[in-house]
Design an enzyme around this catalytic site. Sequence first.
Site, PDB file in Angstrom:
ATOM      1  N   GLY A  15       0.796  -1.234   0.000  1.00  0.00           N
ATOM      2  CA  GLY A  15       0.000   0.000   0.000  1.00  0.00           C
ATOM      3  C   GLY A  15       0.822   1.273   0.000  1.00  0.00           C
ATOM      4  N   SER A  16       2.039   1.217  -0.583  1.00  0.00           N
ATOM      5  CA  SER A  16       2.818   2.465  -0.589  1.00  0.00           C
ATOM      6  C   SER A  16       2.216   3.486  -1.560  1.00  0.00           C
ATOM      7  CB  SER A  16       4.294   2.206  -0.871  1.00  0.00           C
ATOM      8  OG  SER A  16       4.487   1.642  -2.134  1.00  0.00           O
ATOM      9  N   ASN A  17       1.569   3.019  -2.625  1.00  0.00           N
ATOM     10  CA  ASN A  17       0.864   3.974  -3.505  1.00  0.00           C
ATOM     11  C   ASN A  17      -0.354   4.557  -2.798  1.00  0.00           C
ATOM     12  OD1 ASN A  17       1.918   4.226  -6.448  1.00  0.00           O
ATOM     13  ND2 ASN A  17       2.268   2.089  -5.887  1.00  0.00           N
ATOM     14  N   ASN A 110      -6.153   2.847 -12.209  1.00  0.00           N
ATOM     15  CA  ASN A 110      -5.156   1.872 -11.735  1.00  0.00           C
ATOM     16  C   ASN A 110      -3.769   2.391 -12.063  1.00  0.00           C
ATOM     17  OD1 ASN A 110      -4.088  -0.613 -10.738  1.00  0.00           O
ATOM     18  ND2 ASN A 110      -3.892  -1.375 -12.829  1.00  0.00           N
ATOM     19  N   HIS A 112       0.010   0.856 -12.998  1.00  0.00           N
ATOM     20  CA  HIS A 112       0.671  -0.389 -13.408  1.00  0.00           C
ATOM     21  C   HIS A 112       2.169  -0.103 -13.577  1.00  0.00           C
ATOM     22  CE1 HIS A 112       0.869  -4.364 -15.194  1.00  0.00           C
ATOM     23  NE2 HIS A 112       1.698  -3.850 -16.080  1.00  0.00           N
ATOM     24  N   ASP A 153      -5.640  -4.388 -17.318  1.00  0.00           N
ATOM     25  CA  ASP A 153      -4.667  -3.411 -17.819  1.00  0.00           C
ATOM     26  C   ASP A 153      -4.961  -2.891 -19.220  1.00  0.00           C
ATOM     27  OD1 ASP A 153      -3.248  -3.849 -15.426  1.00  0.00           O
ATOM     28  OD2 ASP A 153      -2.143  -5.503 -16.307  1.00  0.00           O
ATOM     29  N   GLU A 182       6.097   6.083  -9.502  1.00  0.00           N
ATOM     30  CA  GLU A 182       4.660   5.777  -9.430  1.00  0.00           C
ATOM     31  C   GLU A 182       3.944   6.744  -8.486  1.00  0.00           C
ATOM     32  OE1 GLU A 182       3.454   1.351  -9.913  1.00  0.00           O
ATOM     33  OE2 GLU A 182       4.887   1.432  -8.296  1.00  0.00           O
TER      34      GLU A 182
HETATM   35  C1  GRF Z   1       2.812  -1.088  -7.676  1.00  0.00           C
HETATM   36  O1  GRF Z   1       3.994  -1.373  -8.340  1.00  0.00           O
HETATM   37  C2  GRF Z   1       1.688  -0.828  -8.632  1.00  0.00           C
HETATM   38  O2  GRF Z   1       2.101  -0.316  -9.848  1.00  0.00           O
HETATM   39  C3  GRF Z   1       1.114  -2.193  -8.867  1.00  0.00           C
HETATM   40  O3  GRF Z   1       1.253  -2.867  -7.650  1.00  0.00           O
HETATM   41  C4  GRF Z   1       2.305  -2.300  -6.898  1.00  0.00           C
HETATM   42  C5  GRF Z   1       1.748  -1.930  -5.569  1.00  0.00           C
HETATM   43  O4  GRF Z   1       2.728  -1.500  -4.673  1.00  0.00           O
HETATM   44  N1  GRF Z   1      -0.236  -2.128  -9.371  1.00  0.00           N
HETATM   45  P1  GRF Z   1       2.269  -0.859  -3.304  1.00  0.00           P
HETATM   46  O5  GRF Z   1       1.361  -1.887  -2.614  1.00  0.00           O
HETATM   47  O6  GRF Z   1       1.528   0.400  -3.617  1.00  0.00           O
HETATM   48  O7  GRF Z   1       3.508  -0.622  -2.511  1.00  0.00           O
END
Ligand code: GRF
Length: 207
Positions: A15-17, A110, A112, A153, A182
Amino acid sequence: MPEKRRIAVLASGNGSNFQALLDACVSGVINAEIVLLVSNKRHAYAITRARLAHVKVLVMEPEKFKSRTVHCAKIARAMNDLNVDLVCLAGYLLKVEPCLTRSFPNRILNIHPALLPKYGGKGMYGRHVHEAVLLAKEAESGCSVHLVNEIYDEGPVLAQARVPVSPEDTADTLAGKIHPVEYKLYVEVVRDVCAGKIDLDAKGATK
Ligand code: GRF
């Protein structure tokens, strides 16, 4: 100031994004509030992040439901109950069911970790993506933010960022280069969507 958008994030892992989006909402960079985190994995670290930020959490393990349709309908209902108007997938490893794309047409994004349309589709997640890029000896990779439709995707790409691939890269080092890129890209796109600068209906995965 226009009304804040209401975002739900779906995540299966670290969940870093999600964290990047959360921080950007809290600091006001994105004019939105994350009102719900849905995870299909009870032990996902994304859940801890949500709890620390007092974001409502819904753990939805598909095996606990009669069918994927029922599972999806419950997620859609929870989002509707919270007046969610934008859904962000952030490392969500379940296929999005039609009931969700129908409930939120052109409202699901999303991120990717590759330059779509290359290296997307079923099985292309996590290190599999980076391994495929390295195997093909690509000179560059990156990430893509796209609208979600019912095919993995495949929805229209909204924005991409590139990183160089070096011959010494491994799947881990490549992932490490792409991750920070990202965060920046996802925040920028969600910021612009919430500010009305990106018209998702015009980009439309669902017409
Ligand atoms: C990311 O690389 C994103 O592009 C993909 O899954 C990964 C999730 O990483 N869909 P995080 O859980 O957000 O760290």
